[in-house]
Write a protein that holds these residues in place. Structure first.
Motif, PDB file in Angstrom:
ATOM      1  N   PRO A 107      13.497  -8.087   3.874  1.00  0.00           N
ATOM      2  CA  PRO A 107      13.509  -8.096   5.002  1.00  0.00           C
ATOM      3  C   PRO A 107      13.102  -8.950   6.119  1.00  0.00           C
ATOM      4  CG  PRO A 107      13.095  -5.704   4.384  1.00  0.00           C
ATOM      5  CD  PRO A 107      12.683  -6.815   3.257  1.00  0.00           C
ATOM      6  N   THR A 108      12.070  -9.600   5.670  1.00  0.00           N
ATOM      7  CA  THR A 108      11.719 -10.779   6.535  1.00  0.00           C
ATOM      8  C   THR A 108      12.571 -11.879   6.517  1.00  0.00           C
ATOM      9  OG1 THR A 108      10.484 -11.654   4.501  1.00  0.00           O
ATOM     10  CG2 THR A 108       9.327 -10.138   6.173  1.00  0.00           C
ATOM     11  N   ARG A 128       9.470  -3.281  14.250  1.00  0.00           N
ATOM     12  CA  ARG A 128       8.616  -1.945  14.465  1.00  0.00           C
ATOM     13  C   ARG A 128       8.380  -1.355  12.937  1.00  0.00           C
ATOM     14  NH1 ARG A 128       8.343   3.122  14.580  1.00  0.00           N
ATOM     15  NH2 ARG A 128      10.592   3.245  14.620  1.00  0.00           N
ATOM     16  N   LEU A 129       9.712  -1.177  12.466  1.00  0.00           N
ATOM     17  CA  LEU A 129       9.916  -0.467  11.130  1.00  0.00           C
ATOM     18  C   LEU A 129       9.095  -1.178   9.976  1.00  0.00           C
ATOM     19  CD1 LEU A 129      13.440   0.661  11.422  1.00  0.00           C
ATOM     20  CD2 LEU A 129      11.430   1.978  11.182  1.00  0.00           C
ATOM     21  N   LEU A 130       9.244  -2.686  10.027  1.00  0.00           N
ATOM     22  CA  LEU A 130       8.584  -3.575   9.090  1.00  0.00           C
ATOM     23  C   LEU A 130       6.863  -3.207   9.179  1.00  0.00           C
ATOM     24  CD1 LEU A 130      10.536  -6.647   9.080  1.00  0.00           C
ATOM     25  CD2 LEU A 130      10.330  -5.032   7.011  1.00  0.00           C
ATOM     26  N   GLU A 131       6.480  -3.273  10.458  1.00  0.00           N
ATOM     27  CA  GLU A 131       5.130  -2.929  10.706  1.00  0.00           C
ATOM     28  C   GLU A 131       4.567  -1.671  10.199  1.00  0.00           C
ATOM     29  OE1 GLU A 131       4.413  -3.163  14.884  1.00  0.00           O
ATOM     30  OE2 GLU A 131       4.635  -5.424  15.078  1.00  0.00           O
ATOM     31  N   HIS A 132       5.451  -0.729  10.040  1.00  0.00           N
ATOM     32  CA  HIS A 132       5.059   0.614   9.720  1.00  0.00           C
ATOM     33  C   HIS A 132       5.461   0.648   7.982  1.00  0.00           C
ATOM     34  CE1 HIS A 132       4.821   1.482  13.737  1.00  0.00           C
ATOM     35  NE2 HIS A 132       3.694   2.294  13.263  1.00  0.00           N
ATOM     36  N   ARG A 167      10.619  -0.730   5.008  1.00  0.00           N
ATOM     37  CA  ARG A 167      11.485  -1.827   4.645  1.00  0.00           C
ATOM     38  C   ARG A 167      12.970  -1.556   4.606  1.00  0.00           C
ATOM     39  NH1 ARG A 167       8.684  -6.244   2.471  1.00  0.00           N
ATOM     40  NH2 ARG A 167      10.458  -6.688   1.114  1.00  0.00           N
ATOM     41  N   ASP A 168      13.337  -0.478   3.994  1.00  0.00           N
ATOM     42  CA  ASP A 168      14.775  -0.036   3.784  1.00  0.00           C
ATOM     43  C   ASP A 168      15.394   0.272   5.180  1.00  0.00           C
ATOM     44  OD1 ASP A 168      14.835  -0.469   0.893  1.00  0.00           O
ATOM     45  OD2 ASP A 168      14.479   1.848   0.712  1.00  0.00           O
TER      46      ASP A 168
END
Length: 118
Positions: free
Chosen positions: A25-26, A66-70, A73-74
């Motif tokens: 995702p990055t 925001r989702l990546l911070e939590h 990843r999917d």
């Protein structure tokens, strides 16, 4: 013999699945940011339809961060795909607007010339 063919097929299937490369995702985040920047540079904010898609792309990229911070990843990957798609559409719409305006201008000139000939 039949059992050997089935086993070989299963092994090939597993090998194929193992060879599939998932984009982190990055990387998708960077790709979506590049697409957003390209749309901005093409003047998407000045074209109403393009501006709307650009805004959606920004919102989706923000949600993906925001989702990546939590560590989701999917979900983040899905938001990033949508962000990239909206940014690319904004870019296409921004590039289309000047071309359409030029085509309309030329068409108007042709119509004026046809009017003077008749």
């Amino acid at each position: 013999m039949r059992r050997g063919i089935v086993c070989a097929g299963l092994l090939l299937g597993l090998a194929g699945c193992a060879g599939v490369r998932r984009v982190p995702p990055t990387e998708q985040l960077v790709d979506s940011q590049v697409s957003i920047r390209q749309a901005e540079e093409a003047g998407a904010e000045k074209v109403p339809d393009a501006a709307q898609h650009l805004q959606w792309a920004r919102e989706q990229a923000s949600e993906a961060r925001r989702l990546l911070e939590h560590n989701e990843r999917d979900k983040a990957a899905l938001f990033l795909k949508r962000a990239a798609a909206d940014a690319e559409l904004a870019l296409a719409l921004a590039r289309e607007a000047p071309a359409r305006a030029e085509a309309d201008r030329v068409l108007q000139q042709v119509q004026q010339l046809q009017g003077t000939v008749q």
